[in-house]
Design an enzyme around this catalytic site. Structure first.
Site, short mmCIF file in Angstrom:
data_model
loop_
_atom_site.label_atom_id
_atom_site.label_comp_id
_atom_site.label_asym_id
_atom_site.label_seq_id
_atom_site.Cartn_x
_atom_site.Cartn_y
_atom_site.Cartn_z
N HIS A 174 42.35 41.01 41.20
CA HIS A 174 41.97 42.20 40.41
C HIS A 174 43.08 42.60 39.45
O HIS A 174 43.08 43.73 38.95
CB HIS A 174 41.60 43.36 41.33
CG HIS A 174 40.31 43.15 42.07
ND1 HIS A 174 39.93 43.91 43.14
CD2 HIS A 174 39.33 42.24 41.89
CE1 HIS A 174 38.76 43.49 43.59
NE2 HIS A 174 38.38 42.47 42.85
N CYS A 219 47.15 42.70 25.99
CA CYS A 219 46.82 43.14 24.63
C CYS A 219 45.48 42.55 24.21
O CYS A 219 45.29 41.33 24.22
CB CYS A 219 47.91 42.67 23.66
SG CYS A 219 47.53 43.10 21.92
N CYS A 236 52.41 41.54 19.14
CA CYS A 236 51.74 41.46 17.81
C CYS A 236 51.89 42.75 17.02
O CYS A 236 51.36 42.88 15.91
CB CYS A 236 50.26 41.14 18.01
SG CYS A 236 49.31 42.46 18.78
N GLY A 270 42.43 44.71 55.84
CA GLY A 270 42.53 45.98 55.11
C GLY A 270 41.58 46.11 53.95
O GLY A 270 41.93 46.69 52.91
N GLU A 284 39.07 49.76 60.93
CA GLU A 284 37.75 49.96 61.57
C GLU A 284 36.82 48.87 61.08
O GLU A 284 37.12 48.19 60.10
CB GLU A 284 37.20 51.34 61.16
CG GLU A 284 37.05 51.50 59.67
CD GLU A 284 36.97 52.96 59.22
OE1 GLU A 284 37.23 53.85 60.04
OE2 GLU A 284 36.65 53.17 58.04
N1 APR Z 1 45.44 49.46 58.49
C1 APR Z 1 44.38 48.60 58.35
N2 APR Z 1 43.28 48.89 57.62
C2 APR Z 1 43.26 50.09 57.00
C3 APR Z 1 44.31 51.03 57.09
C4 APR Z 1 45.44 50.67 57.87
N3 APR Z 1 46.49 51.49 58.02
N4 APR Z 1 43.96 52.14 56.37
C5 APR Z 1 42.74 51.89 55.86
N5 APR Z 1 42.30 50.67 56.24
C6 APR Z 1 41.03 50.01 55.90
C7 APR Z 1 39.86 50.97 55.81
O1 APR Z 1 39.23 51.08 57.08
C8 APR Z 1 38.95 50.26 54.79
O2 APR Z 1 38.04 49.39 55.46
O3 APR Z 1 41.18 49.47 54.60
C9 APR Z 1 39.91 49.43 53.94
C10 APR Z 1 40.10 49.99 52.55
O4 APR Z 1 38.86 49.87 51.89
P1 APR Z 1 38.75 50.32 50.35
O5 APR Z 1 39.39 51.66 50.18
O6 APR Z 1 37.32 50.13 49.96
O7 APR Z 1 39.67 49.29 49.57
P2 APR Z 1 39.32 47.78 49.19
O8 APR Z 1 38.44 47.17 50.21
O9 APR Z 1 40.61 47.11 48.88
O10 APR Z 1 38.49 47.96 47.81
C11 APR Z 1 38.12 46.77 47.15
O11 APR Z 1 37.31 48.07 45.29
O12 APR Z 1 37.60 49.88 43.94
C12 APR Z 1 37.73 48.51 44.00
O13 APR Z 1 39.23 47.22 42.76
C13 APR Z 1 39.17 48.12 43.83
O14 APR Z 1 40.34 46.29 44.86
C14 APR Z 1 39.53 47.41 45.13
C15 APR Z 1 38.16 47.00 45.67
#
Ligand code: APR
Length: 235
Positions: A109, A117, A139, A176, A204
């Site tokens: 991402h 640019c 540029c 995560g 979770e």
């Molecule tokens: N340890 C492990 N997991 C964790 C922790 C922690 N301390 N804190 C939060 N999480 C988990 C949450 O339970 C959740 O499932 O991390 C996940 C975060 O999910 P999102 O906030 O949706 O992030 P992500 O999955 O990276 O989003 C994907 O969406 O908005 C776009 O481009 C953005 O790259 C991002 C993509």
């Protein structure tokens, strides 16, 4: 779990949460404070570039105050201790994996510390602020710089390389991430289709929880180092 010969790891915002970087969809997350359509789409940027620059300037400034945590360090240790093929794919735009020592790394991402640019196509290291009147150093055009991050509706980077790694891996670990954004959310099925063992390490159960052969839920700084140690011990 038999000893793998080829590992692909996917990380999301949850691996950086304990470093103090906001996640997106947890309670109080980024998308509960700002509408992604305003700050993370090409249409939003065209509509109000100053708002988008301000959003990323704030997140870029925040990078100065955060550091890699034990989960980032454990993945760097795995990369350097594991003798087989290894690829770390992150959805995150922060540089915490690099700062922890990861090198076989893909930012699918993009990266908050890079500028792109739209006039000359140059990608530039960009640790500071950016605005509508910032000149492109390559540029010298004005107003053509944007953060080098992939917005909703845009094609993630390096999908071909990721696809080939998923086809070849025998262990896929997702860490995560909520499993709510494609194509990353589909990587587990791709890996399974090619016979890989699939593991979810997350606070979770994610949206794609049922697709994984194995899952462990807890804080990344606790379950990721323990997982890496078991893997390296050949358990
Ligand atoms: N340890 C492990 N997991 C964790 C922790 C922690 N301390 N804190 C939060 N999480 C988990 C949450 O339970 C959740 O499932 O991390 C996940 C975060 O999910 P999102 O906030 O949706 O992030 P992500 O999955 O990276 O989003 C994907 O969406 O908005 C776009 O481009 C953005 O790259 C991002 C993509």
């Amino acid at each position: 779990m038999k000893r793998p010969s080829s590992i692909v790891i996917l990380t999301g915002a949850g691996i950086s949460a304990e470093s103090g970087v906001d996640t997106f969809r947890d309670a109080g997350g980024i998308w509960s404070k700002v509408d992604y359509r305003d700050v993370a789409t090409p249409q939003g940027f065209a509509r109000n570039p100053r708002l988008v620059h301000d959003f990323y300037n704030q997140r870029r400034r925040g990078m100065a105050g955060v550091a890699p945590n034990a989960a980032h360090v454990a993945l760097a240790r795995l990369e350097h201790a594991f003798s087989g093929a290894f690829l770390l794919v992150t959805q995150n735009i922060d540089d915490l994996h690099e700062r922890a020592g990861s090198s076989r790394l893909i930012h699918m991402h993009g990266e908050i510390g890079q500028a792109l640019c739209s006039n000359c196509g140059n990608r530039l290291h960009w640790p500071g602020d950016m605005d509508v009147d910032t000149l492109c150093p390559a540029c010298h055009s004005m107003g053509t710089l944007r953060p080098d991050v992939v917005w909703f509706g845009e094609m993630p980077y390096h999908l071909g390389r990721i696809e080939r790694a998923l086809e070849a891996c025998d262990l896929f670990v997702s860490i995560g991430t909520s499993g709510s954004v494609y194509p990353a959310a589909g990587f587990v099925e791709e890996a399974r289709r090619h016979g890989a063992h699939t593991v979810e390490l997350n606070l979770e159960p994610s949206d794609g929880f049922s697709l994984f052969a194995e899952a462990e839920h807890g804080k990344a700084t606790e379950i990721v180092p323990a997982f890496v140690e078991r893997l390296l011990a050949g358990e």
